[in-house]
Design a protein around this motif. Sequence first.
Motif, PDB file in Angstrom:
ATOM      1  N   THR A  70       5.325 -19.633  12.087  1.00  0.00           N
ATOM      2  CA  THR A  70       5.032 -20.321  10.667  1.00  0.00           C
ATOM      3  C   THR A  70       5.459 -19.429   9.484  1.00  0.00           C
ATOM      4  N   VAL A  71       5.549 -19.990   8.256  1.00  0.00           N
ATOM      5  CA  VAL A  71       6.121 -19.190   7.121  1.00  0.00           C
ATOM      6  C   VAL A  71       4.937 -18.502   6.574  1.00  0.00           C
ATOM      7  N   GLY A  72       5.346 -17.167   6.095  1.00  0.00           N
ATOM      8  CA  GLY A  72       4.279 -16.333   5.466  1.00  0.00           C
ATOM      9  C   GLY A  72       4.299 -16.958   3.943  1.00  0.00           C
ATOM     10  N   GLN A  73       3.363 -16.181   3.355  1.00  0.00           N
ATOM     11  CA  GLN A  73       3.141 -16.599   1.803  1.00  0.00           C
ATOM     12  C   GLN A  73       4.310 -16.048   0.913  1.00  0.00           C
ATOM     13  N   ARG A  74       4.709 -17.005  -0.041  1.00  0.00           N
ATOM     14  CA  ARG A  74       5.835 -16.559  -0.780  1.00  0.00           C
ATOM     15  C   ARG A  74       5.388 -16.161  -2.255  1.00  0.00           C
ATOM     16  N   VAL A  75       5.393 -14.850  -2.704  1.00  0.00           N
ATOM     17  CA  VAL A  75       5.133 -14.574  -4.034  1.00  0.00           C
ATOM     18  C   VAL A  75       6.262 -14.354  -4.974  1.00  0.00           C
ATOM     19  N   TYR A  76       6.203 -14.671  -6.112  1.00  0.00           N
ATOM     20  CA  TYR A  76       7.178 -14.636  -7.067  1.00  0.00           C
ATOM     21  C   TYR A  76       7.288 -12.991  -7.741  1.00  0.00           C
ATOM     22  N   GLU A  77       8.249 -12.353  -7.004  1.00  0.00           N
ATOM     23  CA  GLU A  77       8.340 -10.782  -7.523  1.00  0.00           C
ATOM     24  C   GLU A  77      10.054 -10.592  -7.742  1.00  0.00           C
ATOM     25  N   PRO A  78      10.613 -11.072  -8.682  1.00  0.00           N
ATOM     26  CA  PRO A  78      12.093 -10.922  -8.733  1.00  0.00           C
ATOM     27  C   PRO A  78      12.527  -9.557  -8.773  1.00  0.00           C
ATOM     28  N   GLU A  79      11.631  -8.584  -9.166  1.00  0.00           N
ATOM     29  CA  GLU A  79      11.951  -7.111  -9.031  1.00  0.00           C
ATOM     30  C   GLU A  79      12.090  -6.624  -7.827  1.00  0.00           C
ATOM     31  N   HIS A  80      11.416  -6.932  -6.881  1.00  0.00           N
ATOM     32  CA  HIS A  80      11.129  -6.583  -5.516  1.00  0.00           C
ATOM     33  C   HIS A  80      12.445  -6.259  -4.700  1.00  0.00           C
ATOM     34  N   PRO A  81      12.541  -5.391  -4.152  1.00  0.00           N
ATOM     35  CA  PRO A  81      14.159  -5.165  -3.294  1.00  0.00           C
ATOM     36  C   PRO A  81      14.194  -6.381  -2.201  1.00  0.00           C
ATOM     37  N   HIS A  82      13.267  -6.978  -1.838  1.00  0.00           N
ATOM     38  CA  HIS A  82      13.323  -7.874  -0.622  1.00  0.00           C
ATOM     39  C   HIS A  82      13.293  -9.440  -1.038  1.00  0.00           C
ATOM     40  N   ILE A  84      14.147 -13.066  -2.416  1.00  0.00           N
ATOM     41  CA  ILE A  84      15.261 -13.749  -2.000  1.00  0.00           C
ATOM     42  C   ILE A  84      16.490 -13.881  -2.967  1.00  0.00           C
ATOM     43  N   LYS A  85      17.595 -13.774  -2.797  1.00  0.00           N
ATOM     44  CA  LYS A  85      18.770 -13.651  -3.883  1.00  0.00           C
ATOM     45  C   LYS A  85      19.076 -15.004  -4.336  1.00  0.00           C
ATOM     46  N   SER A  86      18.959 -16.028  -3.432  1.00  0.00           N
ATOM     47  CA  SER A  86      19.518 -17.241  -3.881  1.00  0.00           C
ATOM     48  C   SER A  86      18.820 -18.503  -3.201  1.00  0.00           C
ATOM     49  N   GLY A  87      18.965 -19.713  -3.883  1.00  0.00           N
ATOM     50  CA  GLY A  87      18.154 -20.959  -3.054  1.00  0.00           C
ATOM     51  C   GLY A  87      17.110 -21.189  -4.013  1.00  0.00           C
ATOM     52  N   PRO A  88      16.343 -22.211  -3.579  1.00  0.00           N
ATOM     53  CA  PRO A  88      15.404 -22.602  -4.315  1.00  0.00           C
ATOM     54  C   PRO A  88      14.028 -21.764  -4.290  1.00  0.00           C
ATOM     55  N   TYR A  89      14.188 -20.753  -3.550  1.00  0.00           N
ATOM     56  CA  TYR A  89      12.890 -19.649  -3.505  1.00  0.00           C
ATOM     57  C   TYR A  89      13.486 -18.289  -4.001  1.00  0.00           C
ATOM     58  N   GLN A  90      14.530 -18.313  -4.900  1.00  0.00           N
ATOM     59  CA  GLN A  90      15.323 -17.315  -5.626  1.00  0.00           C
ATOM     60  C   GLN A  90      14.073 -16.554  -6.408  1.00  0.00           C
ATOM     61  N   GLY A  91      14.074 -15.197  -6.115  1.00  0.00           N
ATOM     62  CA  GLY A  91      12.979 -14.428  -6.967  1.00  0.00           C
ATOM     63  C   GLY A  91      11.709 -14.102  -6.253  1.00  0.00           C
ATOM     64  N   TYR A  92      11.553 -15.076  -5.040  1.00  0.00           N
ATOM     65  CA  TYR A  92      10.261 -14.983  -4.412  1.00  0.00           C
ATOM     66  C   TYR A  92      10.493 -13.828  -3.128  1.00  0.00           C
ATOM     67  N   VAL A  93       9.444 -13.105  -2.669  1.00  0.00           N
ATOM     68  CA  VAL A  93       9.195 -12.496  -1.710  1.00  0.00           C
ATOM     69  C   VAL A  93       8.369 -13.058  -0.597  1.00  0.00           C
ATOM     70  N   GLU A  94       8.924 -13.217   0.648  1.00  0.00           N
ATOM     71  CA  GLU A  94       7.971 -13.790   1.779  1.00  0.00           C
ATOM     72  C   GLU A  94       7.309 -12.840   2.090  1.00  0.00           C
ATOM     73  N   TYR A  95       6.002 -12.800   2.172  1.00  0.00           N
ATOM     74  CA  TYR A  95       4.960 -11.864   3.196  1.00  0.00           C
ATOM     75  C   TYR A  95       4.850 -12.287   4.399  1.00  0.00           C
TER      76      TYR A  95
END
Length: 136
Positions: A70-82, A84-95
Amino acid sequence: MFGSLDVSTSALVAQRIRMDTIHGNIANAQATQRADGRPGPYKRRIAVFQTGDGAGRPGVHVSKIVEDPTVGQRVYEPEHPHAIKSGPYQGYVEYPNVDLPTEMVNAILATRAYEANITAMEATKNMISASLRILA
């Protein structure tokens, strides 16, 4: 009569592996990077039980430890080093897909099962002792 001790012993070992797996899930509940180098966050692990051990002996054993897909929660954190760099979830971090209340309930269940097997071993030990007293 000693077979019942073997069954309880195998269950103790299986529950201990289950507890170790749960502890690993709790410890990595915020890990946004996998330890093995693959992209993505830590994935929750589950111990899969199997009856017997393949050699005809009774009991329960851990046949494998699998990852929960299952997919974890995605949180919008564009400054986070991890992030997502591109695509529909760009700027989100998957926990990780670790739910702490679920893990705590699973830990309690594993603990109770462990305790029940210790009680079964004590009862078996008492029966063996009583049998030896009768025979002596």
